[in-house]
Motif scaffolding. Structure first.
Motif, PDB file in Angstrom:
ATOM      1  N   ARG A 121     135.909  60.433  19.902  1.00 47.08           N
ATOM      2  CA  ARG A 121     136.444  61.527  19.107  1.00 47.08           C
ATOM      3  C   ARG A 121     137.929  61.266  18.874  1.00 47.08           C
ATOM      4  NH1 ARG A 121     132.863  62.565  22.276  1.00 47.08           N
ATOM      5  NH2 ARG A 121     134.277  62.209  24.026  1.00 47.08           N
ATOM      6  N   PHE A 122     138.348  61.290  17.616  1.00 46.12           N
ATOM      7  CA  PHE A 122     139.748  61.126  17.250  1.00 46.12           C
ATOM      8  C   PHE A 122     140.158  62.327  16.415  1.00 46.12           C
ATOM      9  CE2 PHE A 122     137.867  56.947  17.813  1.00 46.12           C
ATOM     10  CZ  PHE A 122     138.725  56.384  18.751  1.00 46.12           C
ATOM     11  N   ALA A 123     141.387  62.819  16.641  1.00 45.03           N
ATOM     12  CA  ALA A 123     141.788  64.075  16.013  1.00 45.03           C
ATOM     13  C   ALA A 123     143.187  63.994  15.440  1.00 45.03           C
ATOM     14  CB  ALA A 123     141.706  65.216  17.024  1.00 45.03           C
ATOM     15  N   ALA A 124     143.419  64.804  14.412  1.00 47.63           N
ATOM     16  CA  ALA A 124     144.756  64.996  13.862  1.00 47.63           C
ATOM     17  C   ALA A 124     145.516  65.988  14.737  1.00 47.63           C
ATOM     18  CB  ALA A 124     144.657  65.515  12.430  1.00 47.63           C
ATOM     19  N   PRO A 125     146.840  66.005  14.655  1.00 45.30           N
ATOM     20  CA  PRO A 125     147.621  66.939  15.480  1.00 45.30           C
ATOM     21  C   PRO A 125     147.264  68.406  15.248  1.00 45.30           C
ATOM     22  CG  PRO A 125     149.046  65.231  14.571  1.00 45.30           C
ATOM     23  CD  PRO A 125     147.709  65.062  13.911  1.00 45.30           C
ATOM     24  N   ALA A 126     146.784  68.746  14.050  1.00 45.70           N
ATOM     25  CA  ALA A 126     146.459  70.140  13.742  1.00 45.70           C
ATOM     26  C   ALA A 126     145.096  70.568  14.263  1.00 45.70           C
ATOM     27  CB  ALA A 126     146.514  70.356  12.221  1.00 45.70           C
ATOM     28  N   ALA A 127     144.321  69.663  14.814  1.00 44.15           N
ATOM     29  CA  ALA A 127     142.970  70.000  15.272  1.00 44.15           C
ATOM     30  C   ALA A 127     143.034  71.017  16.416  1.00 44.15           C
ATOM     31  CB  ALA A 127     142.237  68.748  15.726  1.00 44.15           C
ATOM     32  N   ILE A 128     142.060  71.922  16.424  1.00 49.69           N
ATOM     33  CA  ILE A 128     141.940  72.952  17.458  1.00 49.69           C
ATOM     34  C   ILE A 128     140.505  72.935  17.962  1.00 49.69           C
ATOM     35  CG2 ILE A 128     142.059  75.420  17.983  1.00 49.69           C
ATOM     36  CD1 ILE A 128     144.782  74.290  17.415  1.00 49.69           C
ATOM     37  N   PHE A 129     140.339  73.027  19.275  1.00 48.41           N
ATOM     38  CA  PHE A 129     139.023  72.962  19.906  1.00 48.41           C
ATOM     39  C   PHE A 129     138.748  74.261  20.647  1.00 48.41           C
ATOM     40  CE2 PHE A 129     140.873  68.865  19.377  1.00 48.41           C
ATOM     41  CZ  PHE A 129     139.840  68.034  18.995  1.00 48.41           C
ATOM     42  N   SER A 130     137.472  74.703  20.624  1.00 50.71           N
ATOM     43  CA  SER A 130     137.144  75.934  21.352  1.00 50.71           C
ATOM     44  C   SER A 130     135.663  76.010  21.656  1.00 50.71           C
ATOM     45  CB  SER A 130     137.564  77.171  20.550  1.00 50.71           C
ATOM     46  OG  SER A 130     136.827  77.277  19.352  1.00 50.71           O
ATOM     47  N   GLN A 131     135.371  76.698  22.746  1.00 51.30           N
ATOM     48  CA  GLN A 131     133.998  77.082  23.113  1.00 51.30           C
ATOM     49  C   GLN A 131     134.027  78.591  23.320  1.00 51.30           C
ATOM     50  OE1 GLN A 131     132.277  73.207  22.931  1.00 51.30           O
ATOM     51  NE2 GLN A 131     131.338  75.236  23.054  1.00 51.30           N
ATOM     52  N   PRO A 132     133.818  79.381  22.252  1.00 49.96           N
ATOM     53  CA  PRO A 132     134.027  80.835  22.332  1.00 49.96           C
ATOM     54  C   PRO A 132     132.811  81.635  22.775  1.00 49.96           C
ATOM     55  CG  PRO A 132     133.526  80.219  20.070  1.00 49.96           C
ATOM     56  CD  PRO A 132     133.519  78.934  20.882  1.00 49.96           C
ATOM     57  N   GLU A 133     131.755  80.986  23.221  1.00 47.20           N
ATOM     58  CA  GLU A 133     130.472  81.665  23.384  1.00 47.20           C
ATOM     59  C   GLU A 133     130.477  82.779  24.427  1.00 47.20           C
ATOM     60  OE1 GLU A 133     129.461  77.430  21.971  1.00 47.20           O
ATOM     61  OE2 GLU A 133     130.905  78.365  23.325  1.00 47.20           O
ATOM     62  N   VAL A 134     131.123  82.564  25.572  1.00 47.72           N
ATOM     63  CA  VAL A 134     131.073  83.553  26.650  1.00 47.72           C
ATOM     64  C   VAL A 134     131.618  84.907  26.183  1.00 47.72           C
ATOM     65  CG1 VAL A 134     132.046  84.145  28.916  1.00 47.72           C
ATOM     66  CG2 VAL A 134     131.014  81.903  28.546  1.00 47.72           C
ATOM     67  N   ALA A 135     132.624  84.900  25.315  1.00 50.11           N
ATOM     68  CA  ALA A 135     133.161  86.153  24.784  1.00 50.11           C
ATOM     69  C   ALA A 135     132.113  86.932  23.996  1.00 50.11           C
ATOM     70  CB  ALA A 135     134.370  85.870  23.892  1.00 50.11           C
ATOM     71  N   GLY A 137     128.924  86.993  24.880  1.00 51.91           N
ATOM     72  CA  GLY A 137     127.834  87.336  25.769  1.00 51.91           C
ATOM     73  C   GLY A 137     126.811  86.241  25.975  1.00 51.91           C
ATOM     74  N   ILE A 138     127.111  85.034  25.501  1.00 50.19           N
ATOM     75  CA  ILE A 138     126.192  83.902  25.665  1.00 50.19           C
ATOM     76  C   ILE A 138     126.950  82.776  26.372  1.00 50.19           C
ATOM     77  CG2 ILE A 138     124.639  84.506  23.770  1.00 50.19           C
ATOM     78  CD1 ILE A 138     126.222  82.655  21.936  1.00 50.19           C
ATOM     79  N   LEU A 139     126.436  81.569  26.319  1.00 47.04           N
ATOM     80  CA  LEU A 139     127.146  80.424  26.875  1.00 47.04           C
ATOM     81  C   LEU A 139     126.965  79.236  25.934  1.00 47.04           C
ATOM     82  CD1 LEU A 139     124.758  78.408  28.157  1.00 47.04           C
ATOM     83  CD2 LEU A 139     124.802  80.073  29.985  1.00 47.04           C
ATOM     84  N   PRO A 140     127.789  78.207  26.069  1.00 49.05           N
ATOM     85  CA  PRO A 140     127.594  77.022  25.235  1.00 49.05           C
ATOM     86  C   PRO A 140     126.220  76.410  25.536  1.00 49.05           C
ATOM     87  CG  PRO A 140     129.769  77.000  26.231  1.00 49.05           C
ATOM     88  CD  PRO A 140     128.978  78.073  26.929  1.00 49.05           C
ATOM     89  N   GLY A 141     125.265  76.657  24.650  1.00 48.55           N
ATOM     90  CA  GLY A 141     123.882  76.265  24.920  1.00 48.55           C
ATOM     91  C   GLY A 141     123.427  75.037  24.184  1.00 48.55           C
ATOM     92  N   GLY A 142     124.354  74.344  23.510  1.00 47.60           N
ATOM     93  CA  GLY A 142     124.000  73.143  22.771  1.00 47.60           C
ATOM     94  C   GLY A 142     124.482  71.880  23.440  1.00 47.60           C
ATOM     95  N   SER A 143     124.695  71.934  24.740  1.00 45.85           N
ATOM     96  CA  SER A 143     125.088  70.822  25.621  1.00 45.85           C
ATOM     97  C   SER A 143     126.524  70.918  26.101  1.00 45.85           C
ATOM     98  CB  SER A 143     124.834  69.443  25.009  1.00 45.85           C
ATOM     99  OG  SER A 143     125.764  69.123  23.988  1.00 45.85           O
ATOM    100  N   GLY A 144     127.268  71.968  25.718  1.00 40.46           N
ATOM    101  CA  GLY A 144     128.666  72.077  26.107  1.00 40.46           C
ATOM    102  C   GLY A 144     128.898  72.167  27.603  1.00 40.46           C
ATOM    103  N   THR A 145     128.041  72.919  28.329  1.00 42.60           N
ATOM    104  CA  THR A 145     128.240  73.040  29.776  1.00 42.60           C
ATOM    105  C   THR A 145     127.859  71.753  30.505  1.00 42.60           C
ATOM    106  OG1 THR A 145     126.024  73.909  30.278  1.00 42.60           O
ATOM    107  CG2 THR A 145     127.721  75.506  29.652  1.00 42.60           C
ATOM    108  N   ALA A 160     138.257  76.191  29.491  1.00 41.84           N
ATOM    109  CA  ALA A 160     137.868  76.251  28.079  1.00 41.84           C
ATOM    110  C   ALA A 160     136.671  77.167  27.867  1.00 41.84           C
ATOM    111  CB  ALA A 160     137.561  74.840  27.576  1.00 41.84           C
ATOM    112  N   ILE A 161     135.653  77.038  28.715  1.00 44.39           N
ATOM    113  CA  ILE A 161     134.401  77.765  28.497  1.00 44.39           C
ATOM    114  C   ILE A 161     134.536  79.238  28.855  1.00 44.39           C
ATOM    115  CG2 ILE A 161     132.015  77.983  29.312  1.00 44.39           C
ATOM    116  CD1 ILE A 161     132.007  74.876  29.539  1.00 44.39           C
ATOM    117  N   LEU A 162     135.220  79.549  29.953  1.00 45.57           N
ATOM    118  CA  LEU A 162     135.375  80.947  30.356  1.00 45.57           C
ATOM    119  C   LEU A 162     136.540  81.625  29.649  1.00 45.57           C
ATOM    120  CD1 LEU A 162     134.674  80.742  34.206  1.00 45.57           C
ATOM    121  CD2 LEU A 162     133.066  81.068  32.315  1.00 45.57           C
ATOM    122  N   GLY A 163     137.588  80.857  29.328  1.00 40.38           N
ATOM    123  CA  GLY A 163     138.734  81.427  28.641  1.00 40.38           C
ATOM    124  C   GLY A 163     138.486  81.709  27.173  1.00 40.38           C
TER     125      GLY A 163
END
Length: 283
Positions: A121-135, A137-145, A160-163
């Motif tokens: 994975r290569f990213a530009a400086p403006a790239a932003i990453f997040s796993q917002p699922e827990v907020a 009421g679910i969890l990252p269910g597509g392999s994130g955990t 990342a996952i809980l925040g």
């Protein structure tokens, strides 16, 4: 309407360009089309390297469609085999050719999980990453955990996952979420050069080397099955449906809302927002 297009050059580099305006939302249709395309590329002997990028520099893939998740059944029995999203991600991880994600802008949820499944994975400086699922009421269910802790370690994965907040590209690079940050105007040339360089090497040697690295990770199947069951169990949790609806009411899946995804995720429950600058602000 197809939400991406694939171009194969004479060197064997297949570029899959996501193009699902306005925010490249991972709809069910996009997911099914991408899953089919990745399977095809995995078996195409003319393909030496797979690059995934976006036609929209502001978003790679926002996340999976929350409106679609609202319609998922809440009474799944335990899974006996990997679900379709997990199979798609495992295709990217295990196909006998390198997979590279080029991330110029925001990527979250299921889009992040797709990128995590790529070899690089290569990213530009403006790239932003997040796993917002827990907020929601679910969890990252597509392999994130399963994938994120293997890359960044337990504590950072939990941050990342809980925040459920935005992670900037510099932090993601330092954590090991991505290989490196590349200046925006150099990102595409960098990825193109790397892909062409790998494609120029003997395909059997590339495939064999990747296979040994993948084997060193061990099998992920049991962990992915457990994650899928855990995700399904959260769908009927107290407040889950309300949280997802509130997310949409606050502007989720619109360009304005997705530009402040970390802040918006906090507003679902009234949590404080710690943005990419590290400053805490009430939501």
């Amino acid at each position: 309407m197809t939400s991406f297009h694939t171009d194969l050059d004479a060197r064997g580099v297949a570029v899959v360009t996501i193009d699902g305006p306005p925010v490249n939302l991972m709809t069910v249709a996009m997911f099914l089309e991408l899953a089919t395309e990745f399977e095809r590329l995995a078996g195409d002997r003319a393909v030496r390297v797979v690059v995934i990028r976006s036609a929209n520099p502001e978003w790679f893939i926002a996340h999976f469609d929350v409106e679609a998740i609202l319609g998922f059944p809440t009474d799944h029995p335990p899974a006996a085999e990997l679900n379709g999203f997990h199979r798609m991600c495992e295709t990217l991880r295990t196909m006998p050719k390198p997979t590279i994600a080029e991330i110029a802008g925001r990527v979250g949820g299921g889009g992040s999980e797709l990128a995590l499944s790529c070899d690089m994975r290569f990213a530009a400086p403006a790239a932003i990453f997040s796993q917002p699922e827990v907020a929601l009421g679910i969890l990252p269910g597509g392999s994130g955990t399963v994938r994120l802790p293997r890359l960044v370690g337990r504590s950072r994965a939990l941050e990342a996952i809980l925040g459920c907040d935005d992670i900037d590209a510099t932090t993601a690079e330092r954590w090991g979420w991505i290989n490196r940050v590349v200046p925006a105007d150099e990102l595409r040339p960098f990825v193109d050069r790397l892909a062409a360089r790998i494609a120029s090497f003997p395909a059997h040697a590339v495939a064999a080397a990747k296979a040994r690295v993948v084997a060193a990770e061990g099998t992920l199947t049991d962990d992915l099955l457990a994650e899928g069951d855990a995700f399904n169990a959260t769908l009927g949790g107290a407040g889950t449906q309300a949280a997802m609806r509130r997310f949409l009411e606050l502007g989720g899946q619109t360009p304005d809302g997705e530009r402040r995804l970390g802040e918006l995720a906090g507003q679902v429950s009234g949590a404080p927002h710690v943005g990419v600058d590290g400053e805490s602000n009430p939501s």
